[in-house]
Design an enzyme around this catalytic site. Structure first.
Site, PDB file in Angstrom:
ATOM      1  N   HIS A  73       0.811  -1.265  -0.118  1.00  0.00           N
ATOM      2  CA  HIS A  73       0.140  -0.221   0.137  1.00  0.00           C
ATOM      3  C   HIS A  73       0.991   1.112   0.026  1.00  0.00           C
ATOM      4  CE1 HIS A  73       0.662   0.782   4.398  1.00  0.00           C
ATOM      5  NE2 HIS A  73       0.687  -0.353   4.371  1.00  0.00           N
ATOM      6  N   ASP A  75      -0.785   4.261   0.677  1.00  0.00           N
ATOM      7  CA  ASP A  75      -1.352   5.415   1.539  1.00  0.00           C
ATOM      8  C   ASP A  75      -0.572   5.022   2.915  1.00  0.00           C
ATOM      9  OD1 ASP A  75      -2.419   2.730   2.022  1.00  0.00           O
ATOM     10  OD2 ASP A  75      -4.074   3.519   3.426  1.00  0.00           O
ATOM     11  N   ASP A 106       6.522   1.808   6.682  1.00  0.00           N
ATOM     12  CA  ASP A 106       5.055   1.353   6.509  1.00  0.00           C
ATOM     13  C   ASP A 106       4.465   2.223   5.634  1.00  0.00           C
ATOM     14  OD1 ASP A 106       2.927   0.018   6.800  1.00  0.00           O
ATOM     15  OD2 ASP A 106       2.223   0.855   8.781  1.00  0.00           O
ATOM     16  N   GLU A 140      -5.074   1.012   2.840  1.00  0.00           N
ATOM     17  CA  GLU A 140      -4.767  -0.075   3.850  1.00  0.00           C
ATOM     18  C   GLU A 140      -4.570   0.296   5.368  1.00  0.00           C
ATOM     19  OE1 GLU A 140      -2.333  -2.831   6.145  1.00  0.00           O
ATOM     20  OE2 GLU A 140      -2.262  -0.697   6.144  1.00  0.00           O
ATOM     21  N   GLU A 141      -4.553   1.539   5.372  1.00  0.00           N
ATOM     22  CA  GLU A 141      -4.331   2.257   6.557  1.00  0.00           C
ATOM     23  C   GLU A 141      -5.830   2.705   7.205  1.00  0.00           C
ATOM     24  OE1 GLU A 141      -2.019   1.861   8.495  1.00  0.00           O
ATOM     25  OE2 GLU A 141      -0.017   2.110   7.488  1.00  0.00           O
ATOM     26  N   GLU A 169       5.190  -5.562   4.019  1.00  0.00           N
ATOM     27  CA  GLU A 169       4.944  -4.836   5.454  1.00  0.00           C
ATOM     28  C   GLU A 169       6.250  -5.108   5.999  1.00  0.00           C
ATOM     29  OE1 GLU A 169       2.605  -3.036   6.284  1.00  0.00           O
ATOM     30  OE2 GLU A 169       0.749  -3.464   5.401  1.00  0.00           O
ATOM     31  N   HIS A 366       4.456   4.526  12.061  1.00  0.00           N
ATOM     32  CA  HIS A 366       3.163   5.434  12.717  1.00  0.00           C
ATOM     33  C   HIS A 366       3.839   6.353  13.531  1.00  0.00           C
ATOM     34  CE1 HIS A 366      -0.237   2.474  11.474  1.00  0.00           C
ATOM     35  NE2 HIS A 366       0.750   2.513  10.473  1.00  0.00           N
TER      36      HIS A 366
END
Length: 397
Positions: A73, A75, A106, A140-141, A169, A366
């Site tokens: 992903h 995003d 990520d 995805e997030e 990932e 994150h």
């Protein structure tokens, strides 16, 4: 531009502010890397009422099998307080041997490295004897409604079939080579409401306090343990995530109480058998009159999240061996084959082909100042390149 440099690839992707649901130019940037390599690149926009439209990308090199899919992903999660970052979150600055930016680990870093690995493979050996595809979502997030699950359906309806998938990932806890994910626990969320009778706190016999009952019901879900774990999975674990009554008055017994829970479960259970076990525990606790002598059984309602995920374990020896040996060859570490952690989009891919996950070190994902060691980008690219060579060699056997 050449896609052989993972650092340049990642800087290009990070500079696209693709916070879910915004595409931010990230899929366009990836397409610009893949088109010169001979990939056929397609964009697909998925929609559903009540959710934002999401742009997704599917790119394929080759027309024959065996077919290896790389999934991920572009995003990213919000940056939080941008002023707290030591480097602007979308500048992709390099300092002290680290590349800073939202999505660095990520998981724009994994995408950047796999694109570089494919480019290097083509540069050295030409296209693989089969097909490689990129299945990349922008959701995805977020809710993950208009992302991988719909992109897979769209591609499969067009005749796409895959023999194996690698999800990029960040799987490594401390250093590259620590861990490959070969499965994931399942996940179920539920919401319990207990109905009581509102009344004055000084006259409890005239009311029916649902707080006592909601505590008793949730305790029944926590003890005894659901299982002791299995050969490939840790014990199933339920967490009560909230208990609410919506009552600010200290002298009022509330009319109802609610609780929410989530359970991550192993291959002892399915969604169906685990729901049955949860209901059996709740019914037994509701019928117990220890806290409510002389009263009717506790009245409760339960609703379930409409998107549970099943537990899965990948047993494809060629896929796991190709990746494990590549990791060990490049890093000198024997990776642990693990099923720990949360869910990922691998839970959707498993319905189409065997899937494993391996990417960067996830310590800063994150977080403010999310970053990746520049050296790790080169190492991961080497791992991916070696994996590509070995998987196609094994798949041809």
């Amino acid at each position: 531009m050449t896609a052989t440099d993972p650092v340049a690839n990642l800087q290009t992707l990070i500079r696209c502010a693709s916070v879910t649901p915004a595409e931010g130019g990230a899929l366009t940037a990836l397409a610009d890397m893949l088109l010169p390599l001979g990939f056929k690149v397609e964009r697909m926009t998925a929609s559903e009422a009540g959710t934002p439209d999401i742009e997704n990308l599917y790119a394929r090199l080759g027309t024959e099998g065996p077919h290896l899919m790389f999934a991920g992903h572009t995003d990213v999660v919000p940056v939080g307080d941008a002023a707290s970052w030591s480097h602007p979150p979308f500048a992709a600055d390099i300092a002290g041997g680290e590349l800073f930016g939202r999505g660095a680990v990520d998981m724009k870093g994994g995408i950047a490295c796999f694109a570089a690995a494919v480019a290097r493979h083509i540069e050295k050996h030409g296209p693989p004897a089969g097909s490689i595809s990129f299945l990349i979502t922008g959701d995805e997030e977020g809710p993950a409604i208009n992302g991988t699950v719909k992109l897979l359906q769209w591609a499969a309806e067009r005749g796409e079939q895959w023999d194996a998938s690698l999800v990029g990932e960040p799987t490594n806890p401390d250093q590259l080579g620590d861990m490959i994910k070969i499965g994931r626990r399942g996940s179920i969320s539920g919401f319990i409401t207990v109905h009581g009778v509102q009344g004055h706190a000084a006259y409890p016999h005239l009311a029916d306090n649902p707080v006592r009952s909601i505590v008793k019901l949730t305790e029944a879900l926590l003890d005894p343990p659901f299982d002791a774990g299995t050969d490939n999975f840790q014990p199933s674990n339920l967490e009560v995530t909230t208990i609410d009554v919506g009552n600010a008055a200290t002298n009022v017994i509330p009319a109802k109480a609610t609780a929410a829970f989530n359970i991550r479960f192993n291959d002892t259970w399915t969604v169906e058998t685990l729901r049955a076990e949860i209901l059996a525990r709740l019914d037994a606790a509701a019928a117990d009159q220890t806290l409510r002598p002389g009263r009717e059984p506790t009245k409760y309602d339960i609703t379930w999240s409409d998107r549970p995920s099943q537990v899965f374990l990948t047993r494809n020896n060629a896929l796991i061996a190709s990746l494990s040996s590549a990791v060990e060859n490049v890093t000198g570490h024997t990776p642990k084959l693990s099923t720990t952690g949360g869910t990922s989009d691998a839970r959707f891919i498993k319905d189409y082909c065997p899937v494993v996950e391996f990417g960067l070190v996830g310590q800063t994902m994150h977080m403010v100042d999310e970053r990746v060691a520049v050296a790790d980008l080169e190492t991961l690219t080497e791992i991916y390149e070696t994996f590509i060579q070995r998987w196609f060699a094994n798949a041809e056997l």
